[in-house]
Design a protein around this motif. Sequence first.
Motif, short mmCIF file in Angstrom:
data_model
loop_
_atom_site.label_atom_id
_atom_site.label_comp_id
_atom_site.label_asym_id
_atom_site.label_seq_id
_atom_site.Cartn_x
_atom_site.Cartn_y
_atom_site.Cartn_z
N GLU A 270 1.68 2.39 -3.51
CA GLU A 270 0.56 3.09 -4.18
C GLU A 270 0.40 4.50 -3.62
O GLU A 270 0.19 5.46 -4.37
N SER A 271 0.49 4.61 -2.30
CA SER A 271 0.29 5.93 -1.68
C SER A 271 1.39 6.90 -2.10
O SER A 271 1.11 8.07 -2.39
N GLN B 225 0.87 7.99 -5.67
CA GLN B 225 -0.18 9.01 -5.71
C GLN B 225 0.37 10.37 -5.24
O GLN B 225 0.10 11.41 -5.84
N TYR B 226 1.16 10.31 -4.17
CA TYR B 226 1.80 11.53 -3.62
C TYR B 226 2.66 12.20 -4.70
O TYR B 226 2.59 13.42 -4.91
N GLN C 272 0.84 -1.20 0.00
CA GLN C 272 0.00 0.00 0.00
C GLN C 272 0.88 1.26 0.00
O GLN C 272 0.51 2.27 -0.59
N ILE C 273 2.03 1.16 0.63
CA ILE C 273 2.92 2.32 0.69
C ILE C 273 3.37 2.73 -0.72
O ILE C 273 3.51 3.92 -1.03
N ILE D 164 1.19 2.41 -8.41
CA ILE D 164 -0.23 2.05 -8.47
C ILE D 164 -0.47 0.86 -9.39
O ILE D 164 -1.52 0.23 -9.34
#
Length: 221
Positions: A7-8, A11-12, A4-5, A209
């Motif tokens: 993907e986050s 996105q960031y 998840q990190i 992602i």
Amino acid sequence: MNNQIFESVDQYISNLVGHEDDALIATTHSLAEAGMPAISISPNQGKFLQLLALLCKAKNILELGTLAGYSTIWMARALPKDGQLITLEYDPKHAAVAQKNIDRAGLASQVQIRTGKAIDILPQLVEEGAGPFDMIFIDADKPPYTEYFQWALRLSRPGTLIVADNVIRDGKVLDENNTEPAVQGARRFNAMLGANTAVSATILQMVGIKEYDGMAFAIVK
Ligand SMILES: C[S@@+](CC[C@H](N)C(=O)[O-])C[C@H]1O[C@@H](n2cnc3c(N)ncnc32)[C@H](O)[C@@H]1O
Ligand SMILES: [Mg+2]
């Protein structure tokens, strides 16, 4: 580490430096609307390819595998006014969706979609005297990547940048017994690249992602 990190953080990064305008967002939406697979590159990968095209001062770009034109739009936006991008797409439905997206992005005069099998169109391009291209992005079907690369070399000049997407495939390329045609195609391509003295190359693994994958980069000597 939790995926998840990745993907986050992806996105960031795209919020900061990989901004998508309405034309790119509409292109992504067009995939679902037309029942097409969501297998475009990511916004940050698009920005990266755009920066590479700028770095190459690319005036002529060739792409294999258009889908809805998402990567096409990112790269074509790096072209000067008199620059051209030719993109090859096997599926006429994909080509029609891509044409609308390219028109909406205002790139119709700079982008030409050629519909058919890349392996048939590439010799036609050589025959026509197309190129040499400044940058070539290979992102069509994976089994013939090695053959696509050989054709790309014929359409290149010293200094041409050739990029090939999806060559790590979730790390499955480590498994010599994997029987998936796409994995076997990527393994064969990567081995060829490692032994190819006509180029200076590297492969970057990528997270974000999209699924864990990677791109190969080769500069023609
Ligand atoms: C991964 S998608 C391309 C994604 C696109 N480059 C992007 O990032 O927005 C691969 C595309 O290659 C097309 N394709 C598959 N086999 C092909 C072939 N033999 N010749 C040309 N295109 C092909 C598929 O129809 C699909 O649209
Ligand atoms: Mg791809």
